[in-house]
Motif scaffolding. Structure first.
Motif, PDB file in Angstrom:
ATOM      1  N   ARG A 285       3.771  10.110  -6.940  1.00  0.00           N
ATOM      2  CA  ARG A 285       4.657  10.459  -8.049  1.00  0.00           C
ATOM      3  C   ARG A 285       3.835  10.825  -9.283  1.00  0.00           C
ATOM      4  N   ALA A 286       2.777  10.004  -9.536  1.00  0.00           N
ATOM      5  CA  ALA A 286       1.927  10.249 -10.704  1.00  0.00           C
ATOM      6  C   ALA A 286       1.261  11.620 -10.581  1.00  0.00           C
ATOM      7  N   ILE A 287       0.785  11.936  -9.347  1.00  0.00           N
ATOM      8  CA  ILE A 287       0.140  13.240  -9.125  1.00  0.00           C
ATOM      9  C   ILE A 287       1.138  14.366  -9.381  1.00  0.00           C
ATOM     10  N   LYS A 288       2.389  14.147  -8.901  1.00  0.00           N
ATOM     11  CA  LYS A 288       3.419  15.171  -9.095  1.00  0.00           C
ATOM     12  C   LYS A 288       3.664  15.376 -10.598  1.00  0.00           C
ATOM     13  N   ASN A 289       3.770  14.230 -11.315  1.00  0.00           N
ATOM     14  CA  ASN A 289       3.988  14.316 -12.770  1.00  0.00           C
ATOM     15  C   ASN A 289       2.844  15.064 -13.437  1.00  0.00           C
TER      16      ASN A 289
ATOM     17  N   GLU B 247       0.854  -1.210   0.000  1.00  0.00           N
ATOM     18  CA  GLU B 247       0.000   0.000   0.000  1.00  0.00           C
ATOM     19  C   GLU B 247       0.882   1.249   0.000  1.00  0.00           C
ATOM     20  N   LYS B 248       1.953   1.186   0.805  1.00  0.00           N
ATOM     21  CA  LYS B 248       2.877   2.336   0.875  1.00  0.00           C
ATOM     22  C   LYS B 248       3.484   2.593  -0.490  1.00  0.00           C
ATOM     23  N   ARG B 249       3.934   1.453  -1.128  1.00  0.00           N
ATOM     24  CA  ARG B 249       4.581   1.595  -2.437  1.00  0.00           C
ATOM     25  C   ARG B 249       3.617   2.209  -3.446  1.00  0.00           C
ATOM     26  N   SER B 250       2.349   1.673  -3.463  1.00  0.00           N
ATOM     27  CA  SER B 250       1.416   2.199  -4.475  1.00  0.00           C
ATOM     28  C   SER B 250       1.051   3.640  -4.145  1.00  0.00           C
ATOM     29  N   ASN B 251       1.010   3.984  -2.839  1.00  0.00           N
ATOM     30  CA  ASN B 251       0.769   5.376  -2.454  1.00  0.00           C
ATOM     31  C   ASN B 251       1.865   6.274  -3.012  1.00  0.00           C
ATOM     32  N   GLU B 252       3.118   5.793  -2.849  1.00  0.00           N
ATOM     33  CA  GLU B 252       4.248   6.585  -3.355  1.00  0.00           C
ATOM     34  C   GLU B 252       4.116   6.761  -4.862  1.00  0.00           C
ATOM     35  N   GLU B 253       3.718   5.621  -5.534  1.00  0.00           N
ATOM     36  CA  GLU B 253       3.561   5.715  -6.988  1.00  0.00           C
ATOM     37  C   GLU B 253       2.484   6.723  -7.346  1.00  0.00           C
TER      38      GLU B 253
END
Ligand SMILES: [Zn+2]
Ligand SMILES: [Zn+2]
Ligand SMILES: [Zn+2]
Length: 247
Positions: A138-142, A129-135
């Motif tokens: 990142r996607a939101i930042k992009n 869950e943490k990893r997908s949250n980070e992803e």
């Protein structure tokens, strides 16, 4: 109680315990248990309403004590046997409890292992869950960056549009001028045409017209001779009051 050592009997009427001479019947007594003669002092004890000597009293008390002690020992032995029986069943119960404890410990260990593996699974899920949250972050930042870039290019496009608008305005302004010029030219052309048409209406034309103008406007042949009547005077352009003046 001090027990005086019996003295050897000196006479028949003696206390067998202390050897006191029993002169009178009142000063002695026969023990109702052993039947021996004793003085008053050594025959004061009673048992079951019988007057007895000190020795009989002691041995009677000893017997009582022995009997009660042996009864007590028997009771205690019975108790001990009961306790032994109990302790055997206790030992059995303890062994059963030990077995139960071993089983429970095993079960507990198993539960611990299950819990541990469940905990590991949960930790795995949390990590995932943490990893997908980070992803996602990142996607939101992009996306944010892409939006910023789009905004920038939107600004550029807007600038270009406003430049193009200005240019279009300028072009329209020029076009307007050109159209005005065209209109002006058309107007003057129309005026000239109308003037020319006027010239071409032969009925209204002055009689004097030069040969050149006659050729140009191709006057009807039956009229041409009339119009060219003054042509004998040569190319008198100054005399042509119609076309030459108009052009
Ligand atoms: Zn005596
Ligand atoms: Zn006695
Ligand atoms: Zn002319």
């Amino acid at each position: 109680m001090s027990s005086p050592s019996p003295s050897p009997p000196k006479a028949i009427n003696q206390c067998y315990m202390c050897g006191l001479a029993l002169k009178k019947k009142a000063s002695g007594f026969a023990c109702e248990s052993c039947g021996k003669l004793v003085c008053d002092v050594h025959s004061k004890k009673k048992k079951e309403n019988k007057r007895i000597c000190d020795n009989c009293d002691i041995s009677s008390k000893c017997n009582e004590y022995r009997n009660s002690t042996s009864d007590r020992i028997k009771e205690m032995e019975d108790e001990l046997n009961g306790v032994k029986k109990h302790s055997r069943s206790f030992i059995h119960e303890i062994a059963e409890l030990d077995n139960k404890i071993i089983l429970m410990t095993k079960g507990l260990d198993k539960k611990k292992e299950e819990f541990k593996s469940k905990e590991d699974g949960i930790q795995e899920v949390i990590n995932e869950e943490k990893r997908s949250n980070e992803e996602r972050l990142r996607a939101i930042k992009n996306l944010d960056e892409a939006i910023d870039t789009m905004k920038e290019s939107e600004k550029d496009i807007e600038n270009k549009y406003s430049k193009l608008d200005k240019e279009a305005d300028e072009i329209q302004e020029k076009l307007k001028k050109v159209l005005e010029e065209i209109e002006f030219l058309e107007n003057s052309l129309n005026k000239k045409k109308s003037d020319a048409e006027k010239c071409l209406r032969w009925d209204s034309v002055e009689k004097l017209i030069c040969k050149k103008c006659t050729e140009i406007f191709e006057a009807p042949p039956d009229r041409r001779s009339v119009l060219m009547r003054d042509d004998k005077a040569g190319p008198a352009i100054s005399g042509c009051k119609t076309i030459c003046v108009s052009f």
